[in-house]
Design an enzyme around this catalytic site. Structure first.
Site, short mmCIF file in Angstrom:
data_model
loop_
_atom_site.label_atom_id
_atom_site.label_comp_id
_atom_site.label_asym_id
_atom_site.label_seq_id
_atom_site.Cartn_x
_atom_site.Cartn_y
_atom_site.Cartn_z
N TRP A 113 64.45 71.23 31.59
CA TRP A 113 64.50 71.18 33.11
C TRP A 113 64.27 72.49 33.59
O TRP A 113 63.72 72.93 34.31
CB TRP A 113 65.63 70.28 33.41
CG TRP A 113 65.45 70.42 35.05
CD1 TRP A 113 64.92 69.53 35.87
CD2 TRP A 113 66.35 71.23 36.04
NE1 TRP A 113 65.27 69.84 37.45
CE2 TRP A 113 66.14 71.02 37.18
CE3 TRP A 113 67.26 72.13 35.59
CZ2 TRP A 113 66.62 71.50 38.37
CZ3 TRP A 113 67.71 72.82 36.74
CH2 TRP A 113 67.54 72.67 38.18
N HIS A 114 65.08 73.47 32.96
CA HIS A 114 64.86 75.03 33.31
C HIS A 114 63.71 75.55 32.94
O HIS A 114 62.98 76.55 33.43
CB HIS A 114 66.12 75.70 32.73
CG HIS A 114 67.24 75.57 33.33
ND1 HIS A 114 68.28 74.95 33.11
CD2 HIS A 114 68.19 76.18 34.52
CE1 HIS A 114 69.38 74.75 33.64
NE2 HIS A 114 69.51 75.74 34.77
N GLY A 115 63.00 75.11 32.18
CA GLY A 115 61.63 75.40 31.72
C GLY A 115 61.46 75.38 30.19
O GLY A 115 62.29 75.10 29.45
N MET A 129 68.53 68.96 30.40
CA MET A 129 68.76 70.07 31.20
C MET A 129 68.28 71.28 30.87
O MET A 129 67.78 71.98 31.60
CB MET A 129 70.28 70.13 31.41
CG MET A 129 70.72 71.07 32.48
SD MET A 129 72.65 71.28 32.50
CE MET A 129 73.26 70.04 33.28
#
Lengths: 78, 385
Positions: B320-322, B317
């Site tokens: 996934w944000h960067g 997660m």
């Protein structure tokens, strides 16, 4: 032991609480008896003890939330 | 044009949705007119030049080919290897869009909403693998689901079978009036959250922090709380717009927030914050990981399996944000909190040391609030500047 009793036995084992054998309409998620980890355990036990394969994606918390509902769903999948 | 960012966008949307509302109230089918609205709004969103229109087109074609190909394959065979390869190919564009900026090259793979659209596509592949989607899907069904414009830029992430049920439904006038009322109500909540509360916190408090707080510690502390509140009101406001517009279109998109700041513990928090994302990870990563470990009997220890699952979930997660330090640290922090709470919860079940009652509930909420705010402080990137 009939089918329903067997299912209730499995749920009780996973929840570690016999209350599910008495209260068949208890919401086991809201009551905090089961979380996502225990849910997986439940699915594994259904497969091993009852020989019913329930895919994880099939297990929707809104329609598998009480002992009665679980028995119904399993009956559909049998 | 970024969706829901300007009043012009709302005015255009209001005009375009007027016929939808009239059709709905008359009990007519919404599908055909909604397709027209979708095309027009997508054109408005992606015509600016910076949103990556061509990447979106290539991405959509790739996903349609993968999904349709995999459904055809799955009707005959079911090899795990093929499933993993197809899934990997499906998330490949997302991986590229995260890696390219690090290599300091032009990020040609990225477009507005790629992180969210990928999850919609992968999910269909996973449900096909599980045998829940058996029939071949039409290109229309796939594209209509993937490019559903109200939720295209930042979710919520809907599920295909749920979306499809609403999409095929012909709402009666009474049912539609109810949807319309709820939708408009949500949009006004969105205005309140995003443009009034969120905007005020950011403009009048966070931007003036240097004048408000004197010491470095006070400054960071106040930033931590105000940023957390800002993040909630901004994102919950956006979500209210996205869900509200979905309702008007006759689609009941899932919610993302359920009073996250009154969570009693960190596990509770993840059932209340950015729910469509955390539930996605729960269903498609955590539970599948645990299931695999149990079935293959690779790891027997319950505690170890669940904690490894949490570490996997939250690190994913985070990335996934960067691929930036603040997101990786944020993921690791929440992995640690979840694993820590998991150990505590199991221990407490046996020893019952944590008292119950109203006072303790308040104490739990306060502790959780601070743990969560510190997480957002990490997420904001301020500690790493």
């Amino acid at each position: 032991m009939d089918f329903k009793e067997k299912v209730l036995q499995v749920i009780a084992e996973v929840c570690e609480d016999d209350v599910v054998k008495e209260e068949h309409d208890l919401d086991i998620f809201e009551a905090g008896l089961i979380d996502s980890f225990a849910t997986v355990e439940l699915l594994v036990q259904f497969e091993e003890q009852l020989d019913i394969n329930v895919p994880i994606t099939e297990f929707d918390r809104d329609t598998w939330n009480t002992p009665n509902a679980i028995v119904d769903r399993l009956n559909e999948l049998k | 044009m970024t969706p829901y960012s300007s009043f012009l966008f709302f005015i255009i949307l209001g005009i375009l949705l007027l016929p939808t509302m009239i059709l709905g109230v008359m009990g007519k089918r919404l599908r055909y007119y909604n397709v027209f609205v979708t095309i027009v709004v997508l054109a408005i969103i992606f015509s600016g030049g910076n949103e990556g229109f061509f990447s979106l087109v290539v991405f959509t074609i790739l996903q349609v080919v993968l999904v349709k190909g995999y459904i055809t394959y799955r009707q005959a065979k079911n090899s795990s290897l093929v499933f993993y390869i197809i899934s990997f190919l499906s998330i490949m564009p997302l991986i590229l869009s995260k890696i390219l900026p690090i290599l300091a090259v032009d990020n040609w793979a990225s477009f507005l909403g790629i992180s969210y659209l990928t999850f919609r596509a992968v999910q269909i592949i996973i449900e096909t693998r599980d045998g829940l989607i058996k029939e071949q899907l039409s290109i229309f069904q796939l594209v209509n689901f993937m490019l559903f414009y109200p939720t295209i830029s930042s979710g919520p992430i809907d599920r295909f079978r749920r979306f499809q049920k609403d999409e095929e439904k012909r709402w009666t006038p009474e049912e539609y009036k109810d949807l319309l009322y709820k939708g408009i109500n949500k949009i006004f909540i969105g205005f309140l959250y995003k443009f009034i509360i969120g905007y005020s916190i950011n403009t009048y408090f966070i931007a003036n922090l240097d004048y408000i707080a004197d010491g470095k510690f006070t400054n960071n502390l106040l930033y931590m709380y105000s940023y957390s509140l800002y993040l909630f009101f901004d994102f919950a406001g956006y979500t209210a717009f996205a869900v509200g517009v979905s309702y008007i279109m006759g689609i009941r998109s899932p919610e993302n927030f359920n009073k996250p700041f009154i969570s009693r513990n960190i596990k509770d928090f993840w059932n209340r914050w950015h729910m469509s994302l955390s539930f996605w990870f729960r269903d498609y990563v955590f539970m599948r990981f645990v299931f695999l470990m149990k079935k293959k009997k690779w790891i027997q220890n319950k505690m170890l399996v669940s904690n490894l699952g949490y570490i996997l979930l939250f690190l994913l997660m985070g990335v996934w944000h960067g691929l930036a330090i603040q997101y990786i640290v944020y993921g690791a922090y929440h992995a640690l909190m979840m694993a820590g709470f998991n150990i505590f919860e199991t221990w407490n079940k046996k020893h019952k040391r944590w008292p119950t009652g109203r006072v303790m509930t308040v104490v739990s909420i306060v502790i959780t609030f601070h743990v969560v705010c510190f997480g957002f402080y990490l997420f904001s990137g301020k500690p790493f500047q």
